[in-house]
Design a protein around this motif. Structure first.
Motif, PDB file in Angstrom:
ATOM      1  N   LEU A  85       0.824  -1.207   0.000  1.00  0.00           N
ATOM      2  CA  LEU A  85       0.000   0.000   0.000  1.00  0.00           C
ATOM      3  C   LEU A  85       0.859   1.258   0.000  1.00  0.00           C
ATOM      4  N   LEU A  86       1.863   1.299   0.872  1.00  0.00           N
ATOM      5  CA  LEU A  86       2.726   2.477   0.959  1.00  0.00           C
ATOM      6  C   LEU A  86       3.561   2.636  -0.309  1.00  0.00           C
ATOM      7  N   GLY A  87       4.042   1.532  -0.852  1.00  0.00           N
ATOM      8  CA  GLY A  87       4.840   1.580  -2.072  1.00  0.00           C
ATOM      9  C   GLY A  87       4.050   2.129  -3.247  1.00  0.00           C
ATOM     10  N   HIS A  88       2.828   1.630  -3.438  1.00  0.00           N
ATOM     11  CA  HIS A  88       1.999   2.112  -4.551  1.00  0.00           C
ATOM     12  C   HIS A  88       1.556   3.555  -4.336  1.00  0.00           C
ATOM     13  N   LEU A  89       1.412   3.945  -3.085  1.00  0.00           N
ATOM     14  CA  LEU A  89       0.979   5.308  -2.775  1.00  0.00           C
ATOM     15  C   LEU A  89       2.074   6.331  -3.075  1.00  0.00           C
ATOM     16  N   LEU A  90       3.324   5.985  -2.755  1.00  0.00           N
ATOM     17  CA  LEU A  90       4.418   6.955  -2.847  1.00  0.00           C
ATOM     18  C   LEU A  90       5.306   6.789  -4.082  1.00  0.00           C
ATOM     19  N   PHE A  91       5.395   5.562  -4.618  1.00  0.00           N
ATOM     20  CA  PHE A  91       6.339   5.322  -5.718  1.00  0.00           C
ATOM     21  C   PHE A  91       5.663   4.613  -6.892  1.00  0.00           C
TER      22      PHE A  91
END
Length: 320
Positions: A85-91
């Protein structure tokens, strides 16, 4: 002298581990020479950690599998989903970095967690059972997790990973528990304390050697990589916090709580690095290896926090 050394290292572990990392990053040509010996050091740490367990103790973990299942839930469901989730959100513009972040959080529990559990009086049978079970299923769990979260099809060397499991974990663990069985439990009372300093020396060696692999990435650091490193730090810390929270919500005792904290927070990053190097482009390696900089420091920090909270609670109970 060894006892004093062990007490000193345990007291200052939060400073010792960053120093080891610094040495590894600054002198990779020297510390990197020890990398081939890292599996041997892991085997020694497994043996020393398993000296606090008996076959009946490990069997007891599977009779009451609740804490073990909590660790597996954190390791292979909650944290990988959070990393995705964090990876797709930020990168979202860099799928390689996303893949590396997810890979960092789908690898199995860390062998070195046994040493930290020993320092803070956790449940050695629970931690040993987790390492064995999680590593045993890693050749199947990792490809499935990557397929679900990334869409990458990875065919791992199952035979190679099983061989690593046998020599790094299974044989040392069985040998230690067999010695306890033969001695009637006497070695459980004497050997762990005597061998504890050597476990710390193995950790110092492993951290310094593994840090040498991070040196090239540190030298080529840019803003995006710095952001990735910060994300890995936050996620890694969240793993320890998640374990602590789950243990308290399910009313586990202190020993089990320590094991769940380290079982949920510590990963076999070396395994992730091997997979990243073998099956993915080079940039996938960065999120995986940068975790090496944080894992041992966070282990020391959360161990110290747990000890402080426990001492305050015990003092309050005594006063009441």
């Amino acid at each position: 002298m060894l006892t004093k050394f062990n007490a000193f290292i345990e007291k200052w572990m939060a400073l010792v581990t960053p120093c080891c990392l610094l040495v590894g990053v600054l002198f990779p040509e020297i510390t990197g020479r020890g990398v081939p010996l890292v599996p041997v050091m892991f085997g020694i740490m497994t043996f020393i950690g398993a000296l606090k367990s008996r076959f009946v103790d490990v069997a007891g973990v599977f009779k009451r599998p609740g804490p073990l299942l909590l660790c597996l839930l954190a390791l292979h469901v909650i944290m990988p989903a959070a990393a995705s989730l964090l990876g797709h959100l930020l990168f979202s513009d860099n799928p390689q970095l996303i893949t590396g972040m997810i890979l960092e959080f789908v690898v199995p529990a860390a062998v070195v967690g046994l040493m930290w559990v020993g320092i803070y009086n956790g449940s050695s049978p629970l931690s040993l059972s987790l390492v064995i079970v999680d590593t045993l299923f890693a050749p199947f769990v990792i490809p499935l997790s990557l397929k679900l979260l990334v869409g990458s099809a990875v065919s791992l060397d199952v035979a190679g990973m099983m061989t690593e499991l046998i020599f790094m974990i299974a044989l040392p663990a069985v040998a230690a528990m067999a010695i306890n069985q033969i001695s009637g439990g006497k070695t459980m009372e004497r050997w762990p304390k005597k061998l504890a300093p050597f476990s710390k020396l193995c950790l110092i060696f492993v951290v310094s050697c593994n840090a040498s692999k991070v040196a090239p990435f540190i030298r080529e650091m840019n803003l995006q990589r710095l952001e990735v490193a910060l994300c890995i730090l936050v996620l890694a810390a969240a793993g320890y916090l998640l374990g602590w929270l789950m243990a308290r919500l399910t009313r586990q005792d202190d020993a089990v709580t320590v094991s769940v904290i380290y079982g949920s927070g510590m990963r076999n990053i070396s395994a992730g690095a091997v997979i990243a190097a073998a099956y993915f482009p080079g940039e996938v390696m960065f999120p995986v290896m940068i975790g090496t900089l944080f894992q041992q420091i966070l282990a020391a920090v959360f161990g110290s926090l747990f000890r402080i909270v426990k001492e305050k609670r015990d003092t309050k109970k005594a006063a009441d």
